[in-house]
Design a protein around this motif. Sequence first.
Motif, PDB file in Angstrom:
ATOM      1  N   ILE A 142       5.193   8.532  10.816  1.00 32.97           N
ATOM      2  CA  ILE A 142       5.915   8.829   9.574  1.00 32.97           C
ATOM      3  C   ILE A 142       6.314  10.302   9.546  1.00 32.97           C
ATOM      4  CG2 ILE A 142       5.688   9.046   7.065  1.00 32.97           C
ATOM      5  CD1 ILE A 142       3.990   6.490   7.126  1.00 32.97           C
ATOM      6  N   LEU A 145       0.924   3.582   2.233  1.00 32.55           N
ATOM      7  CA  LEU A 145       1.443   3.790   3.579  1.00 32.55           C
ATOM      8  C   LEU A 145       2.646   2.882   3.851  1.00 32.55           C
ATOM      9  CD1 LEU A 145       0.603   5.702   5.808  1.00 32.55           C
ATOM     10  CD2 LEU A 145      -0.795   3.904   6.782  1.00 32.55           C
ATOM     11  N   GLN A 146       2.564   1.642   3.405  1.00 31.62           N
ATOM     12  CA  GLN A 146       3.686   0.716   3.581  1.00 31.62           C
ATOM     13  C   GLN A 146       4.913   1.208   2.811  1.00 31.62           C
ATOM     14  OE1 GLN A 146       1.522  -2.729   2.191  1.00 31.62           O
ATOM     15  NE2 GLN A 146       1.601  -3.682   4.226  1.00 31.62           N
ATOM     16  N   SER A 185       0.841  -1.193   0.000  1.00 35.11           N
ATOM     17  CA  SER A 185       0.000   0.000   0.000  1.00 35.11           C
ATOM     18  C   SER A 185       0.882   1.251   0.000  1.00 35.11           C
ATOM     19  CB  SER A 185      -0.903   0.005   1.229  1.00 35.11           C
ATOM     20  OG  SER A 185      -0.150   0.308   2.393  1.00 35.11           O
ATOM     21  N   PHE A 190      -4.038   3.572  11.313  1.00 35.53           N
ATOM     22  CA  PHE A 190      -3.487   4.439  10.263  1.00 35.53           C
ATOM     23  C   PHE A 190      -3.109   5.825  10.763  1.00 35.53           C
ATOM     24  CE2 PHE A 190      -6.365   1.485   7.938  1.00 35.53           C
ATOM     25  CZ  PHE A 190      -5.373   0.730   7.362  1.00 35.53           C
ATOM     26  N   ASP A 225       5.590   4.302   2.135  1.00 37.34           N
ATOM     27  CA  ASP A 225       6.104   5.460   2.867  1.00 37.34           C
ATOM     28  C   ASP A 225       6.965   5.031   4.053  1.00 37.34           C
ATOM     29  OD1 ASP A 225       4.755   7.109   1.116  1.00 37.34           O
ATOM     30  OD2 ASP A 225       3.108   7.555   2.510  1.00 37.34           O
ATOM     31  N   VAL A 226       6.512   4.015   4.774  1.00 33.69           N
ATOM     32  CA  VAL A 226       7.262   3.517   5.928  1.00 33.69           C
ATOM     33  C   VAL A 226       8.595   2.942   5.472  1.00 33.69           C
ATOM     34  CG1 VAL A 226       7.307   1.774   7.753  1.00 33.69           C
ATOM     35  CG2 VAL A 226       5.231   3.090   7.372  1.00 33.69           C
ATOM     36  N   ILE A 233       0.210   5.574  12.522  1.00 31.55           N
ATOM     37  CA  ILE A 233       1.273   5.300  11.548  1.00 31.55           C
ATOM     38  C   ILE A 233       1.623   6.570  10.786  1.00 31.55           C
ATOM     39  CG2 ILE A 233       1.873   4.030   9.448  1.00 31.55           C
ATOM     40  CD1 ILE A 233       0.095   1.727  10.571  1.00 31.55           C
ATOM     41  N   GLU A 234       0.609   7.301  10.337  1.00 32.66           N
ATOM     42  CA  GLU A 234       0.851   8.553   9.619  1.00 32.66           C
ATOM     43  C   GLU A 234       1.565   9.566  10.505  1.00 32.66           C
ATOM     44  OE1 GLU A 234      -3.089   9.463   8.323  1.00 32.66           O
ATOM     45  OE2 GLU A 234      -2.895   8.280   6.487  1.00 32.66           O
TER      46      GLU A 234
END
Length: 95
Positions: A74, A4-5, A2, A67, A7-8, A70-71
């Motif tokens: 980040i 988000l993944q 995804s 989420f 980005d991480v 996590i955001e």
Amino acid sequence: LSGLQKDVLALYRSILRETIRKDRKPALDSHHQVPLNQLLHSNSNSSTSFARDKFRKEASLVKRSDFKTIEYKIRKGQKQLKLLQMPGVNLVGGA
């Protein structure tokens, strides 16, 4: 993966690259080459090992479905990376 993944993972790779660069700088100044493998897997007080351990610890505290957290992490990590990239900063963390 995804967005988000991705980005991480991108943040993790960027942090590792920067800490490796910072850890190698004193070695380059003394003309002593430190192998990349040693920097990545050392258990010493290097910036690379600190950053790797800190990243993994933070990741283990967050559920994959959270989420917002996590955001937030980040964004926080990107700010810390920018600080680390500043010329006067030589060490991550410390005690």
